[in-house]
Enzyme design. Structure first.
Site, PDB file in Angstrom:
ATOM      1  N   LYS A  61       3.660 124.798   1.553  1.00 10.99           N
ATOM      2  CA  LYS A  61       3.590 125.179   0.140  1.00 10.99           C
ATOM      3  C   LYS A  61       4.931 125.722  -0.374  1.00 10.99           C
ATOM      4  CE  LYS A  61       2.275 129.988   0.020  1.00 10.99           C
ATOM      5  NZ  LYS A  61       1.800 130.957  -0.917  1.00 10.99           N
ATOM      6  N   LYS A  80       8.042 131.785  -2.322  1.00 13.95           N
ATOM      7  CA  LYS A  80       9.186 132.653  -2.615  1.00 13.95           C
ATOM      8  C   LYS A  80       9.946 132.977  -1.346  1.00 13.95           C
ATOM      9  CE  LYS A  80       6.582 135.415  -5.796  1.00 13.95           C
ATOM     10  NZ  LYS A  80       5.498 135.866  -4.913  1.00 13.95           N
ATOM     11  N   LYS A  97       2.132 133.221   9.126  1.00 13.64           N
ATOM     12  CA  LYS A  97       3.310 134.083   8.973  1.00 13.64           C
ATOM     13  C   LYS A  97       3.719 134.743  10.280  1.00 13.64           C
ATOM     14  CE  LYS A  97       3.353 134.845   4.035  1.00 13.64           C
ATOM     15  NZ  LYS A  97       3.627 135.740   2.929  1.00 13.64           N
TER      16      LYS A  97
HETATM   17  P1  ATP Z   1       5.325 134.475  -0.534  1.00 17.60           P
HETATM   18  O1  ATP Z   1       6.266 133.398  -0.190  1.00 17.60           O
HETATM   19  O2  ATP Z   1       5.929 135.835  -0.498  1.00 17.60           O
HETATM   20  O3  ATP Z   1       4.014 134.366   0.192  1.00 17.60           O
HETATM   21  P2  ATP Z   1       4.353 133.070  -2.793  1.00 17.60           P
HETATM   22  O4  ATP Z   1       5.396 132.302  -3.469  1.00 17.60           O
HETATM   23  O5  ATP Z   1       3.427 132.357  -1.882  1.00 17.60           O
HETATM   24  O6  ATP Z   1       4.995 134.289  -2.076  1.00 17.60           O
HETATM   25  P3  ATP Z   1       2.455 134.894  -3.983  1.00 17.60           P
HETATM   26  O7  ATP Z   1       2.989 136.065  -4.669  1.00 17.60           O
HETATM   27  O8  ATP Z   1       1.917 135.052  -2.623  1.00 17.60           O
HETATM   28  O9  ATP Z   1       3.544 133.729  -3.962  1.00 17.60           O
HETATM   29  O10 ATP Z   1       1.353 134.218  -4.907  1.00 17.60           O
HETATM   30  C1  ATP Z   1       1.099 134.561  -6.259  1.00 17.60           C
HETATM   31  C2  ATP Z   1       0.110 133.592  -6.835  1.00 17.60           C
HETATM   32  O11 ATP Z   1       0.709 132.312  -6.910  1.00 17.60           O
HETATM   33  C3  ATP Z   1      -1.168 133.404  -6.033  1.00 17.60           C
HETATM   34  O12 ATP Z   1      -2.258 133.203  -6.906  1.00 17.60           O
HETATM   35  C4  ATP Z   1      -0.900 132.184  -5.233  1.00 17.60           C
HETATM   36  O13 ATP Z   1      -2.079 131.506  -4.866  1.00 17.60           O
HETATM   37  C5  ATP Z   1      -0.083 131.380  -6.215  1.00 17.60           C
HETATM   38  N1  ATP Z   1       0.813 130.492  -5.501  1.00 17.60           N
HETATM   39  C6  ATP Z   1       1.768 130.833  -4.636  1.00 17.60           C
HETATM   40  N2  ATP Z   1       2.405 129.765  -4.164  1.00 17.60           N
HETATM   41  C7  ATP Z   1       1.825 128.708  -4.786  1.00 17.60           C
HETATM   42  C8  ATP Z   1       2.016 127.325  -4.720  1.00 17.60           C
HETATM   43  N3  ATP Z   1       2.939 126.803  -3.950  1.00 17.60           N
HETATM   44  N4  ATP Z   1       1.253 126.528  -5.489  1.00 17.60           N
HETATM   45  C9  ATP Z   1       0.319 127.047  -6.289  1.00 17.60           C
HETATM   46  N5  ATP Z   1       0.073 128.349  -6.394  1.00 17.60           N
HETATM   47  C10 ATP Z   1       0.808 129.178  -5.656  1.00 17.60           C
END
Ligand code: ATP
Ligand code: LTN
Length: 330
Positions: free
Chosen positions: A194, A197, A113
């Protein structure tokens, strides 16, 4: 015998997407009967990236409503908002004071990040100590997370061990509960990153609240691989393998089964079937979300109740911590 405790969260950092659903929320729902669950919305973690206050408020409430719309039951699990239990920040600070800088600088999420921005904020670096506090406050046995968070879990175990050896046994070392297949859903526009969001383009993800035509559109333009076979091969066919994982997680069908179902089919046919499946599975969740958000009073009551239940446990832990490290407790 008391149930084992699980703790987990999603950040209120944007639109909750199917990666969050498959990698996290679906698991929470499965586990909520067997374990004592604490599931919260990590709004303070969302602040580690710049947020628009108006949008953030909506994201927090939307995420909480989505927890419930996806099947989390406030009668089974404690559902709350992180910032409403200030013990999280307090323990986070204390853990910072026993954490070497180098350990935080080594975290992959921080490195990834911070590469993307010029001004690196201290909050992003200290992200893992707050996450460790989130978990250790509740004496968690297990933490269901996606693969991307396993390093933070390892950090949590390390910091718990360090605290215990410095001040006497206080914290349990939690274990990560990783989902094997589909542990990490990749972006639709780039299967080497990955689904997230905070991705630059909304074409990266399918949000749980995406309209049917939006879902159809995003799946249609999702990146594919060369060749034309629908086959699971993460090295040679990362994009199709990702779509197969999504299909499998949303339908409950095995990848093998899907490979034979789509044996003679084209990429376009496979994608169209996947889009239909997503629309079908997300529509009842969207309906329930709408009902909840329209009954905001009911939703706020659940969250307030969750806050009280969480705080009861968090306060007890903090009293013990304060005593152990030598703060005044009278
Ligand atoms: P950001 O983009 O703000 O980092 P994010 O979409 O990665 O957000 P988080 O809120 O960080 O989501 O993650 C919430 C949960 O969802 C965590 O358990 C994380 O491991 C899971 N998660 C996030 N992205 C993925 C993904 N692409 N595939 C599977 N699990 C995910
Ligand atoms: N960092 C996590 C969200 C999170 C979390 C937690 C997960 C914050 N605190 C405690 C499990 C336990 C993420 O998924 N990005």
């Amino acid at each position: 015998m008391a149930k084992e405790v699980i703790v987990s969260a999603i950040q209120a950092s944007g639109n909750v997407h199917i990666g969050n659903y498959i990698g996290a929320i679906q698991q929470f729902v499965k586990l909520q009967d067997k374990y004592q669950g604490y599931f919260f919305i990590a709004d303070l973690h969302a602040l580690t990236e710049p947020q628009d206050p108006e949008k953030l408020r909506k994201q927090i409430l939307d995420s909480a409503a989505l927890y419930m719309a996806c099947g989390l039951d406030p009668k089974e699990a404690v559902i709350f908002i992180q910032s409403q239990v200030p013990e999280h920040t307090e323990l986070g600070w204390i853990l910072n004071t026993i954490t070497p800088l180098g350990e935080l600088e080594r975290m992959t999420q921080f490195k990834d990040k911070s590469k993307k921005r010029k001004n690196i904020l201290a909050g992003l670096l200290n992200y893992p100590t707050l996450m460790a506090a989130d978990i250790l406050l509740y004496d968690a046995d297990l933490v269901p997370v996606g693969k991307d968070q396993s390093q933070h879990l390892e950090f949590t175990r390390t910091v718990a061990r360090k605290f215990n050896s410095k001040f006497g046994v206080t914290f349990k070392e939690p274990r990560a509960l990783l989902k094997k297949e589909g542990a990490l859903i990749m972006g639709l526009d780039n299967p080497s990153n990955k689904m997230a969001k905070s991705a630059q383009s909304p074409n990266n993800y399918i949000a749980i609240l995406d309209e049917p035509n939006e879902i159809q559109r995003k799946i249609k333009i999702a990146v594919t691989d060369s060749g034309k076979e629908i086959k699971y091969d993460p090295v040679k066919k990362p994009a199709i393998s990702n779509l197969l994982i999504i299909y499998s997680a949303m339908s409950g069908k095995s990848i093998k089964n899907l490979e034979s179902k789509f044996k003679e089919k084209t990429y376009a046919e496979f994608k169209s079937s996947l889009a239909d499946l997503l629309v079908e599975k997300l529509s009842p969740i969207q309906k329930e979300y709408k009902r909840l958000i329209e009954n905001k009073g009911e939703l706020l009551k659940v969250l307030n109740n969750g806050k009280e239940q969480a705080q009861k446990v968090a306060r007890t832990t903090m009293l013990d911590v304060r005593k152990k490290i030598g703060l005044l407790c009278e």
